[in-house]
Design a protein around this motif. Structure first.
Motif, PDB file in Angstrom:
ATOM      1  N   LYS A  65       3.328   3.614   6.943  1.00  0.00           N
ATOM      2  CA  LYS A  65       3.721   2.784   5.538  1.00  0.00           C
ATOM      3  C   LYS A  65       3.541   1.474   4.834  1.00  0.00           C
ATOM      4  N   ILE A 106       2.361   6.697   1.142  1.00  0.00           N
ATOM      5  CA  ILE A 106       3.614   5.829   0.137  1.00  0.00           C
ATOM      6  C   ILE A 106       4.145   6.780  -1.125  1.00  0.00           C
ATOM      7  N   GLN A 115       6.979   8.526  -1.391  1.00  0.00           N
ATOM      8  CA  GLN A 115       8.052   8.896  -2.704  1.00  0.00           C
ATOM      9  C   GLN A 115       8.198   9.447  -3.501  1.00  0.00           C
ATOM     10  N   GLY A 117      11.228   2.263  -1.823  1.00  0.00           N
ATOM     11  CA  GLY A 117      10.709   2.144  -0.381  1.00  0.00           C
ATOM     12  C   GLY A 117      11.182   0.295  -0.710  1.00  0.00           C
ATOM     13  N   GLU A 172       6.503  -1.416   1.554  1.00  0.00           N
ATOM     14  CA  GLU A 172       6.277  -0.266   1.149  1.00  0.00           C
ATOM     15  C   GLU A 172       5.488  -0.237  -0.006  1.00  0.00           C
TER      16      GLU A 172
END
Length: 119
Positions: free
Chosen positions: A31, A37, A41, A101, A105
């Motif tokens: 992360k 990330i 995402q 997040g 993050e």
């Protein structure tokens, strides 16, 4: 008795390995990786990052966002954080999807995006 100690040592080593290499540990390390990330995402649904060889997967021109290469390096991290959290506007617009997040993050994502420069 010696075989028992060897077996016990092997079991201890295996348990130590499993304790250190748990999915939570791997996830905690991953992360902090801004690119990971970005992909996790699903930012790549709308955005390219050509400097990192990431191409948006959307086929809709209406959903297509800008290539983020070189876009974030000139922006303040606090502004980007607030923009991705839908608390601020950039160029008079809010981000279409709120970042879900953690603070850690989003910080790693912004730092990674700010490093993406046109080559």
């Amino acid at each position: 008795m010696k075989a028992t100690l060897t077996l016990a040592g092997a079991i201890c080593a295996l348990l130590l390995f499993l304790a250190v290499a748990t999915p939570a540990t791997v996830a905690a390390q991953a992360k902090l990786d801004g690119k990971a990330i970005f992909l996790a995402q699903k930012c790549n649904l709308c955005h390219d990052v050509s400097s990192a060889a990431i191409t948006a997967t959307t086929k809709s021109a209406a959903l297509k966002g800008p290539d983020l290469t070189g876009k974030s390096s000139k922006r303040d991290a606090t502004l980007l954080n607030n923009y991705l959290r839908k608390k601020a506007d950039v160029d008079g617009k809010k981000h279409k999807k709120e970042f879900t997040g953690s603070d850690e993050e989003i910080g790693a994502l912004i730092a990674w995006l700010q490093q993406q420069e046109k080559k």
